[in-house]
Design a protein around this motif. Sequence first.
Motif, PDB file in Angstrom:
ATOM      1  N   ALA A 268      74.554  69.165  20.579  1.00 54.88           N
ATOM      2  CA  ALA A 268      73.964  69.162  19.230  1.00 54.88           C
ATOM      3  C   ALA A 268      73.899  67.759  18.658  1.00 54.88           C
ATOM      4  CB  ALA A 268      74.793  70.073  18.313  1.00 54.88           C
ATOM      5  N   LYS A 269      74.940  66.956  18.944  1.00 58.75           N
ATOM      6  CA  LYS A 269      74.950  65.581  18.444  1.00 58.75           C
ATOM      7  C   LYS A 269      73.810  64.766  19.038  1.00 58.75           C
ATOM      8  CE  LYS A 269      77.933  61.542  18.053  1.00 58.75           C
ATOM      9  NZ  LYS A 269      79.277  60.970  18.361  1.00 58.75           N
ATOM     10  N   ASN A 270      73.655  64.851  20.371  1.00 56.10           N
ATOM     11  CA  ASN A 270      72.561  64.100  21.016  1.00 56.10           C
ATOM     12  C   ASN A 270      71.197  64.624  20.605  1.00 56.10           C
ATOM     13  OD1 ASN A 270      74.359  62.425  22.310  1.00 56.10           O
ATOM     14  ND2 ASN A 270      74.517  63.742  24.113  1.00 56.10           N
ATOM     15  N   ALA A 271      71.067  65.956  20.525  1.00 57.61           N
ATOM     16  CA  ALA A 271      69.782  66.536  20.135  1.00 57.61           C
ATOM     17  C   ALA A 271      69.405  66.126  18.718  1.00 57.61           C
ATOM     18  CB  ALA A 271      69.842  68.057  20.258  1.00 57.61           C
ATOM     19  N   THR A 272      70.399  66.071  17.835  1.00 54.54           N
ATOM     20  CA  THR A 272      70.131  65.649  16.452  1.00 54.54           C
ATOM     21  C   THR A 272      69.662  64.202  16.408  1.00 54.54           C
ATOM     22  OG1 THR A 272      71.823  67.182  15.667  1.00 54.54           O
ATOM     23  CG2 THR A 272      71.126  65.432  14.163  1.00 54.54           C
ATOM     24  N   ALA A 273      70.286  63.335  17.217  1.00 55.21           N
ATOM     25  CA  ALA A 273      69.864  61.932  17.254  1.00 55.21           C
ATOM     26  C   ALA A 273      68.443  61.790  17.777  1.00 55.21           C
ATOM     27  CB  ALA A 273      70.830  61.125  18.113  1.00 55.21           C
ATOM     28  N   VAL A 274      68.139  62.544  18.855  1.00 56.88           N
ATOM     29  CA  VAL A 274      66.780  62.478  19.413  1.00 56.88           C
ATOM     30  C   VAL A 274      65.761  62.997  18.409  1.00 56.88           C
ATOM     31  CG1 VAL A 274      65.283  63.353  21.236  1.00 56.88           C
ATOM     32  CG2 VAL A 274      67.593  62.598  21.790  1.00 56.88           C
ATOM     33  N   ALA A 275      66.097  64.135  17.775  1.00 53.52           N
ATOM     34  CA  ALA A 275      65.178  64.699  16.792  1.00 53.52           C
ATOM     35  C   ALA A 275      64.992  63.752  15.609  1.00 53.52           C
ATOM     36  CB  ALA A 275      65.694  66.049  16.305  1.00 53.52           C
TER      37      ALA A 275
END
Length: 601
Positions: A268-275
């Motif tokens: 979730a942390k990485n996905a949030t950064a990418v998003a």
Amino acid sequence: MSWLFGLNRGSAPAGGGDAAPGTAGLSLPPAPGGGTGTVAGGGTGDRQPPKDKWSNFDPTGLERAAKAARELDASRHAKDALSLAQMQEQTLQLEQQTKLKEYEAAIEQLKNEQIRVQAEERRKTLSEETKQHQARAQYQDKLARQRYDEQMRQQQLANEENLRKQEESVQKQEAMRREREMELRHKNEMLRVEAEARARAKAERENADIIREQIRLKAAEHRQTVLESLKTAGMLFGEGFRAFVTDWDKVTATVAGLTLLAVGVYSAKNATAVAGRYIEARLGKPSLVRETSRITVLEALKHPIKVGKRLTSKAQDALEGVVLSPQLEARVRDIAIATRNTKKNKSLYRNILMYGPPGTGKTLFAKKLAVHSGMDYAIMTGGDVAPMGREGVTAMHKLFDWANTSRRGLLLFVDEADAFLRKRATEKISEDLRATLNAFLHRTGQHSNKFMLVLASNQPEQFDWAINDRIDEMVNFDLPQLEERERLVRMYFDRHVLKPATEGKQRLKLAQFDYGKKCSEIARLTEGMSGREISQLAVAWQAAAYASEDGVLTEAMIDARVADAVQQHKQKMEWLKTEGAEASKGTGRNPLLPFTKGTPV
């Protein structure tokens, strides 16, 4: 005989009476000694002069005169000659009387004319005196009104001052009353607290044993309750831990759950950064962009009506509201047409450098070019790059990533580009700024069909050579000449003065004078001024009208503002020359050289 007739006519009586033929008078010419003599037929001569005056008298003249008189008397035409002489004398007298009457009539007419002129002058004097009296009465009335208004104003000020003093006095009295009330309340509160404290102390002294017993019982009960709670919790935790350890299925499920939870948190942390990076690149505005016509989600939510008008707006003329010289206007119009066709055909955009003095319309034309071509525009300032330091490289990449996501094409306008695109070999540039410049060069190494680069600079000679290699066309925006200045003055006069005055929506009126002639005169006086300075001059006219008592902009007010603007422009030019002289001492060149007409950069 004619000579004799003249003698007879000269000696004829004034009444025109006849004389006897033998006794006709004869006037003699003066004697050689200066005396006169008269010979009358049968008469006697005049009194003899003294001997000393007649000592040289010649009597032959008298003899000749007497002889001529006798011959005249003996002539048969003597009476006719005498009658003719008398008639001639009467005729001359009548002519003299006629001339005298005419002269008297002329004198009378002259007197009448003089009387009429005097009457006219007197009438004019009375009229002028009446006007002066009226003007004096009006002025005195005006002074009286002003004195009355001044007295009323002074009286009003005095009344206001008295009212203010009364209000201050009332406020002071009210403040003193509140202070007294607070003091009394404080004293009463202190007396009440003191009384309550005495009563409480007295009650505590009387009930000390009972209070100590109640405290002891409460402490014993609380201690017993805590001990029982600890025993119960320990028993429950021990039995639960024993049951969990002995059951391997529960242990396995717990470990698997913790593992999945850690994986979910990391994903979730990485996905949030990418998003976040995706949203920032697609929808957000980079930090380097000061102004843009590209619609963001936040802007659409804040200003839906404005965004709707922008989406439904039609393409505008690239030179609407832009005043340039005919040669420059033809050139930039070709650039606008080429850019519009490039956008339609999805071809590669060309990079443009616009250089020249400030205020000549570079930024305005860049916006008009983007709107005319159906593109979005983004404006950034070169001075914003250096303060970012190490973040400049990241911000530069975010800017071009954001530009590449534009569907309509983006016109990236870099104002004051020489602030960070300067030569890398100089020692004045920092390492962070050099890295940011390298990132800019990396992203602009090839032409793009997503964005168009437009640079604006006042000192293009400071560019790095790699920047000059990326420029496809250079356009010099020079100061407006007389014709362009007149168009600018008329345009801004109509926009800031004439249109608000005619619409009546603002507190602005315009006095009566020749507007066209005044605009032409102002255009001649504002030589060397830029379009921005002329626009500021028009705003100054509007401000002058707002500052006046009646809101009327007069010709004198316009002339005063023009004189101030011209003086300020001269002062700025003096400062610029001083700065250029100081800079030329260290560089050996004139920094104003790029703006010299006809000098290549």
